[in-house]
Motif scaffolding. Structure first.
Motif, PDB file in Angstrom:
ATOM      1  N   GLY A  28       0.806  -1.215   0.000  1.00  0.00           N
ATOM      2  CA  GLY A  28       0.000   0.000   0.000  1.00  0.00           C
ATOM      3  C   GLY A  28       0.839   1.266   0.000  1.00  0.00           C
ATOM      4  N   ASP A  29       0.184   2.380   0.296  1.00  0.00           N
ATOM      5  CA  ASP A  29       0.830   3.698   0.267  1.00  0.00           C
ATOM      6  C   ASP A  29       2.090   3.722   1.118  1.00  0.00           C
ATOM      7  OD1 ASP A  29      -1.502   4.251  -1.040  1.00  0.00           O
ATOM      8  OD2 ASP A  29      -2.083   5.924   0.242  1.00  0.00           O
ATOM      9  N   GLN A  30       3.122   4.381   0.582  1.00  0.00           N
ATOM     10  CA  GLN A  30       4.366   4.534   1.329  1.00  0.00           C
ATOM     11  C   GLN A  30       5.024   5.856   0.974  1.00  0.00           C
ATOM     12  OE1 GLN A  30       7.051   1.280   1.521  1.00  0.00           O
ATOM     13  NE2 GLN A  30       5.440  -0.243   1.584  1.00  0.00           N
ATOM     14  N   GLY A  57       2.223   6.439 -15.350  1.00  0.00           N
ATOM     15  CA  GLY A  57       0.888   6.220 -14.809  1.00  0.00           C
ATOM     16  C   GLY A  57       0.801   5.050 -13.848  1.00  0.00           C
ATOM     17  N   LEU A  58       1.947   4.526 -13.434  1.00  0.00           N
ATOM     18  CA  LEU A  58       1.966   3.351 -12.562  1.00  0.00           C
ATOM     19  C   LEU A  58       1.856   3.686 -11.081  1.00  0.00           C
ATOM     20  CD1 LEU A  58       4.698   1.368 -14.475  1.00  0.00           C
ATOM     21  CD2 LEU A  58       2.276   0.781 -14.313  1.00  0.00           C
ATOM     22  N   ALA A  72       0.476   2.522  -5.705  1.00  0.00           N
ATOM     23  CA  ALA A  72       0.504   1.839  -6.999  1.00  0.00           C
ATOM     24  C   ALA A  72      -0.853   1.987  -7.668  1.00  0.00           C
ATOM     25  CB  ALA A  72       0.843   0.367  -6.809  1.00  0.00           C
ATOM     26  N   GLN A  73      -0.832   2.147  -8.961  1.00  0.00           N
ATOM     27  CA  GLN A  73      -2.043   2.203  -9.777  1.00  0.00           C
ATOM     28  C   GLN A  73      -2.101   0.911 -10.578  1.00  0.00           C
ATOM     29  OE1 GLN A  73      -4.255   4.945  -9.392  1.00  0.00           O
ATOM     30  NE2 GLN A  73      -2.806   5.004  -7.687  1.00  0.00           N
ATOM     31  N   ARG A  74      -2.589  -0.140  -9.935  1.00  0.00           N
ATOM     32  CA  ARG A  74      -2.584  -1.470 -10.566  1.00  0.00           C
ATOM     33  C   ARG A  74      -3.336  -1.497 -11.889  1.00  0.00           C
ATOM     34  NH1 ARG A  74      -3.848  -2.416  -5.181  1.00  0.00           N
ATOM     35  NH2 ARG A  74      -2.095  -3.231  -3.979  1.00  0.00           N
ATOM     36  N   ASN A  75      -4.400  -0.706 -11.984  1.00  0.00           N
ATOM     37  CA  ASN A  75      -5.185  -0.700 -13.223  1.00  0.00           C
ATOM     38  C   ASN A  75      -4.392  -0.150 -14.402  1.00  0.00           C
ATOM     39  OD1 ASN A  75      -5.202   1.892 -12.234  1.00  0.00           O
ATOM     40  ND2 ASN A  75      -7.337   2.284 -12.702  1.00  0.00           N
ATOM     41  N   ALA A  76      -3.290   0.526 -14.139  1.00  0.00           N
ATOM     42  CA  ALA A  76      -2.439   1.033 -15.218  1.00  0.00           C
ATOM     43  C   ALA A  76      -1.770  -0.105 -15.982  1.00  0.00           C
ATOM     44  CB  ALA A  76      -1.375   1.979 -14.659  1.00  0.00           C
ATOM     45  N   LEU A  77      -1.759  -1.298 -15.399  1.00  0.00           N
ATOM     46  CA  LEU A  77      -1.179  -2.465 -16.074  1.00  0.00           C
ATOM     47  C   LEU A  77      -2.137  -3.090 -17.080  1.00  0.00           C
ATOM     48  CD1 LEU A  77       0.620  -4.231 -13.090  1.00  0.00           C
ATOM     49  CD2 LEU A  77       1.657  -2.865 -14.910  1.00  0.00           C
ATOM     50  N   ALA A  78      -3.371  -2.635 -17.125  1.00  0.00           N
ATOM     51  CA  ALA A  78      -4.372  -3.223 -18.026  1.00  0.00           C
ATOM     52  C   ALA A  78      -3.920  -3.276 -19.485  1.00  0.00           C
ATOM     53  CB  ALA A  78      -5.702  -2.486 -17.896  1.00  0.00           C
ATOM     54  N   PRO A  79      -3.288  -2.222 -20.021  1.00  0.00           N
ATOM     55  CA  PRO A  79      -2.834  -2.333 -21.414  1.00  0.00           C
ATOM     56  C   PRO A  79      -1.812  -3.453 -21.614  1.00  0.00           C
ATOM     57  CG  PRO A  79      -2.790  -0.042 -20.708  1.00  0.00           C
ATOM     58  CD  PRO A  79      -3.081  -0.879 -19.493  1.00  0.00           C
TER      59      PRO A  79
END
Length: 107
Positions: A28-30, A57-58, A72-79
Motif C-alpha cells: 500500500g501507500d508509502q 501512470g503506474l 501503486a495504480q494497478r489498473n495502469a497495467l491493463a494495457p
C-alpha cells in the motif's frame, strides 16, 4: 496506444523500479523514506524512479503535510495484460498450425 505500452515497459524494465512498484502493490501507500529503506539506492535515486513510474501512470502521489505518499495504480497495467493476452493468442495459433503441419508430415 503503443506509446502507453512503451512507457510502461520502459518504466518496468528497470529492476529497482519494478521492486518499488511491487512493494507499493503489496504494502500500500508509502513515503519515499519508507521505500528507500528497502530499495538499495539513495533517496534521490528512489525519487527519480518514482518520477518515471508516475510519468508512466503506474504510481500516484498524495501530499500529506510535509510528506508525500505514493500508491501503486494497478489498473495502469491493463494495457500490458491486454497485450500479453493478444500475444498469447497469437502464439497459441502459431503452435496449433505447427502441430497440424507436423501431424500431416507424420502421415
Amino acid at each position: 496506444m503503443a506509446n502507453a505500452h512503451d512507457s510502461i515497459f520502459r518504466a518496468l524494465a528497470d529492476p529497482t523500479r519494478r521492486a518499488i512498484f511491487e512493494r507499493l502493490c503489496r504494502n500500500g501507500d508509502q513515503t519515499v523514506v519508507a521505500l528507500t529503506a528497502y530499495a538499495g539506492v539513495s533517496q534521490p535515486g528512489v525519487s527519480k524512479h518514482l518520477a518515471v513510474l508516475k510519468q508512466a501512470g503506474l504510481v500516484r502521489d498524495r501530499h500529506e503535510g510535509r510528506q508525500t505518499r505514493y500508491s501503486a495504480q494497478r489498473n495502469a497495467l491493463a494495457p500490458l495484460v491486454d497485450w500479453a493476452s493478444q500475444m498469447a493468442g497469437f502464439w497459441e495459433g502459431k503452435f496449433d498450425d505447427l502441430e497440424d503441419l507436423l501431424d500431416r508430415m507424420d502421415q
